[in-house]
Design a protein around this motif. Sequence first.
Motif, PDB file in Angstrom:
ATOM      1  N   ARG A 137     -15.831  29.027 -30.819  1.00 20.48           N
ATOM      2  CA  ARG A 137     -14.838  30.086 -30.605  1.00 20.48           C
ATOM      3  C   ARG A 137     -15.294  31.407 -31.218  1.00 20.48           C
ATOM      4  N   ILE A 140     -17.897  32.935 -28.949  1.00 22.76           N
ATOM      5  CA  ILE A 140     -17.272  33.379 -27.695  1.00 22.76           C
ATOM      6  C   ILE A 140     -16.533  34.696 -27.918  1.00 22.76           C
ATOM      7  N   ILE A 141     -15.832  34.804 -29.031  1.00 23.06           N
ATOM      8  CA  ILE A 141     -15.126  36.045 -29.362  1.00 23.06           C
ATOM      9  C   ILE A 141     -16.117  37.196 -29.497  1.00 23.06           C
ATOM     10  N   ILE A 154     -10.169  32.851 -24.584  1.00 21.76           N
ATOM     11  CA  ILE A 154     -11.108  32.169 -25.487  1.00 21.76           C
ATOM     12  C   ILE A 154     -11.034  30.662 -25.265  1.00 21.76           C
ATOM     13  N   LYS A 157     -12.579  29.600 -21.845  1.00 24.74           N
ATOM     14  CA  LYS A 157     -14.041  29.606 -21.814  1.00 24.74           C
ATOM     15  C   LYS A 157     -14.612  28.451 -22.632  1.00 24.74           C
ATOM     16  N   TYR A 158     -14.006  28.168 -23.795  1.00 21.25           N
ATOM     17  CA  TYR A 158     -14.501  27.047 -24.591  1.00 21.25           C
ATOM     18  C   TYR A 158     -14.362  25.734 -23.826  1.00 21.25           C
TER      19      TYR A 158
END
Length: 202
Positions: A137, A140-141, A154, A157-158
Amino acid sequence: MASKDRIQRLKDETRANILDASLRIAVEEGWQSLSMRKIADAIEYTAPVIYEYFANKEAILLELTRRGYMILSKDIQTAKNQYQLPAKQLEAMWLAYWDFAFANQELYQLMFGVQINCCCGVVEDLPESKSPLNQFREVIISLINSADPAPDLICLKYYTFWSVVHGLISINILKRGYSPEMNNQVLKAAISDIINSIAKAT
């Protein structure tokens, strides 16, 4: 004090031996073959001694699950540290996840209930089980070009990443995969596509 330290060290070693023997049995015979009696025989102790350290077989499985998540998190962090760019970090982290699954196949099966019953509710309460999610996470952020990215984005996508990678791992554990070359192509293409979708969405 020295005597107390020695006793504690012996207890720690016995506990570690129980866990190591349990995993070894799973590797050689499968999780379905694991029993307290087999563990006791493997370390040349009586079964009651095992119960002094673990209440039951499920407690052993839970501790091994904890161990698995700790190893996985370490591998993911090592992969991340090799790169500076978030896109490169994500690719390396998911490849490390893939490598962990096959280098530690029995642990992976236990952690995610692949061909074995998983006490998922209990596992979710382990702090260690949240580490991989938090590591992914965070990156991704960093990849999302927004000061305040939406939590739903978020999460989306994870879980897109995880669904693809875990699904491909599970297919191969079940012996329904194709060649290593095909696995590598699918894995890298999927990771790249998801990374690109993040970049386009932000």
